[in-house]
Design a protein around this motif. Structure first.
Motif, mmCIF file in Angstrom:
data_model
loop_
_atom_site.group_PDB
_atom_site.id
_atom_site.type_symbol
_atom_site.label_atom_id
_atom_site.label_comp_id
_atom_site.label_asym_id
_atom_site.label_seq_id
_atom_site.Cartn_x
_atom_site.Cartn_y
_atom_site.Cartn_z
ATOM 1 N N HIS A 77 30.353 -26.161 57.526
ATOM 2 C CA HIS A 77 30.695 -25.056 56.630
ATOM 3 C C HIS A 77 32.191 -25.084 56.322
ATOM 4 N N ARG A 78 32.531 -24.639 55.129
ATOM 5 C CA ARG A 78 33.927 -24.669 54.690
ATOM 6 C C ARG A 78 34.751 -23.570 55.351
ATOM 7 N N THR A 79 35.974 -23.932 55.714
ATOM 8 C CA THR A 79 36.973 -22.983 56.203
ATOM 9 C C THR A 79 38.301 -23.337 55.556
ATOM 10 N N ILE A 97 33.172 -19.647 55.520
ATOM 11 C CA ILE A 97 31.803 -19.701 55.047
ATOM 12 C C ILE A 97 30.870 -19.748 56.255
ATOM 13 N N GLU A 98 29.902 -18.841 56.291
ATOM 14 C CA GLU A 98 29.037 -18.735 57.470
ATOM 15 C C GLU A 98 27.692 -18.108 57.099
ATOM 16 N N PRO A 99 26.604 -18.867 57.156
ATOM 17 C CA PRO A 99 25.293 -18.299 56.824
ATOM 18 C C PRO A 99 24.739 -17.367 57.895
ATOM 19 N N ARG A 184 26.950 -14.961 53.562
ATOM 20 C CA ARG A 184 27.775 -15.849 52.732
ATOM 21 C C ARG A 184 29.068 -16.238 53.437
ATOM 22 N N LEU A 185 29.888 -15.257 53.822
ATOM 23 C CA LEU A 185 31.184 -15.575 54.424
ATOM 24 C C LEU A 185 31.800 -14.338 55.043
ATOM 25 N N ASN A 221 32.796 -22.711 66.245
ATOM 26 C CA ASN A 221 31.488 -22.384 65.708
ATOM 27 C C ASN A 221 30.403 -22.946 66.622
#
Length: 370
Positions: A77-79, A97-99, A184-185, A221
């Motif tokens: 995921h993007r950070t 970004i975190e689902p 989403r984030l 994470n």
């Protein structure tokens, strides 16, 4: 208040790796990231929205990568982060970004990285000692501490140290702790008072236009699953323990250890407002000397592991060839049975750099010691 000093084994940092694993890892190139931190037009409101014009104009950092660098897979995921400053605060924002947004730790100074988090590391004067660590989760619970020196050099961490006057806010696009939907984030917005950060800064002052500070960011994470409507860490059947966490960072460390401040990125502070004019990053050539000294330090540590003593003979040190080729003046090495200090001429006339056995690095007028 009684001073609380803690020593602990950290799951997400491999503390027992020797320093040589970082500098002399042939698959990892020493190339710290850099960033221009622009000055704000006016103070920011810390609400997690990032809707001020200054935030809109401030550039994002590069996307975070694995802590070990390109040798490892890209993050799932993007950070990314961005920074600003004014006369009172150092502002930091992160987009994560975190689902599956998960956080349960709700007491200050809990060991936040045992769950998903965002982390800030700040070494104002770049000597690798007296630096700050800050961790925060999606609940807004945070852990602030000061490191007297890296754990590899004996620590300790001062857990009772507090960032007085810190401002923080979290914005969540999704639902916290609900594994039955997809999020989403989450956004972190922070304001660190200079009145606290300057304690470990050069000459005890906040940065001036053009100054560099060593800074890094980390995102921890964990692999989590839905267990009856609640999140829990996913268990590895081979070990019957949770899978190791992911460590995603702005400037890669080369090994799984955030407590190598010499690997952190460079933040250059500018009085220019974001979006008004281009500001070039200006590398400090003295950093090349500091990196050379750091490699000599790594080599001395490696020699000690093999022989039980340090050496004052340069030829006996196992240095990478590209580092050895950069030694254009003979370093002065002083050793005892258990300590050493290495001196090397600075680029600045009449000055010299020092590094000692606990990793601290500093500059003095020539012939003077700390």
């Amino acid at each position: 208040m009684k001073l609380k000093i803690i020593f602990y084994t950290i799951i997400c940092y491999t503390l027992l790796q020797v320093p040589t694993a970082c500098a002399q890892n042939t698959g990892f190139e020493y190339a710290p990231k850099d960033y221009i931190c622009h000055h704000t037009r006016k103070p920011l409101t810390i609400d997690g929205k990032l809707n001020e014009e200054d935030w809109k104009q401030a550039p994002w950092t590069d996307d975070f990568v694995d802590i070990e660098g390109d040798a490892k897979p890209k993050p799932l995921h993007r950070t990314r982060a961005k920074m600003l400053w004014d006369d009172q605060y150092f502002y930091i924002a992160a987009e994560i970004i975190e689902p599956d947004i998960w956080a349960t730790y709700d007491q200050r100074d809990m060991v936040i990285f045992h769950e998903n988090d965002f982390e800030v590391f700040i070494d104002p004067d770049g000597d690798t000692h007296q630096y700050y660590e800050f961790e925060i989760n999606a609940l807004g619970t945070y852990w602030d501490l000061m490191l007297i020196k890296p754990y590899l050099n004996g620590g300790p961490a001062i857990d009772s140290w507090d960032i007085r006057g810190l401002k923080s806010a979290i914005q969540i696009q999704g639902t916290l702790n609900n594994p039955n939907d997809r999020d989403r984030l989450w956004i972190v917005e922070l304001a660190f008072p200079w009145a606290v950060l300057e304690e470990a800064a050069s000459k005890g002052k906040k940065p001036q236009d053009g100054d560099h500070w060593r800074i890094n960011f980390s995102r921890v994470n964990w692999r989590i699953v839905n267990d009856g409507g609640q999140y829990r860490k996913e268990i590895d059947p081979a070990t019957n323990k949770p899978y190791p966490e992911y460590n995603w960072v702005w400037s890669p460390q080369g090994v799984i250890n955030m407590h190598l401040p010499e690997m952190w990125g460079f933040v250059q502070f500018s009085k220019q407002h974001a979006g008004t004019s281009e500001v070039a990053f200006k590398p400090n050539p003295e950093e090349d000397i500091k990196w050379l000294l750091r490699n000599l330090y790594y080599a001395e540590k490696q020699y000690y592991e093999q022989h039980g003593v340090y050496t004052d003979e340069l030829t006996k040190l196992n240095l990478p060839e590209h580092i050895r080729q950069k030694i254009d003046q003979k370093p002065e090495i002083e050793t005892t049975e258990s300590l050493f200090e290495i001196k090397y001429p600075a680029i600045e006339k009449g000055m010299e750099w020092h590094i000692k056995a606990d990793g601290e690095i500093w500059k003095t007028p020539k012939q003077l010691s700390k």
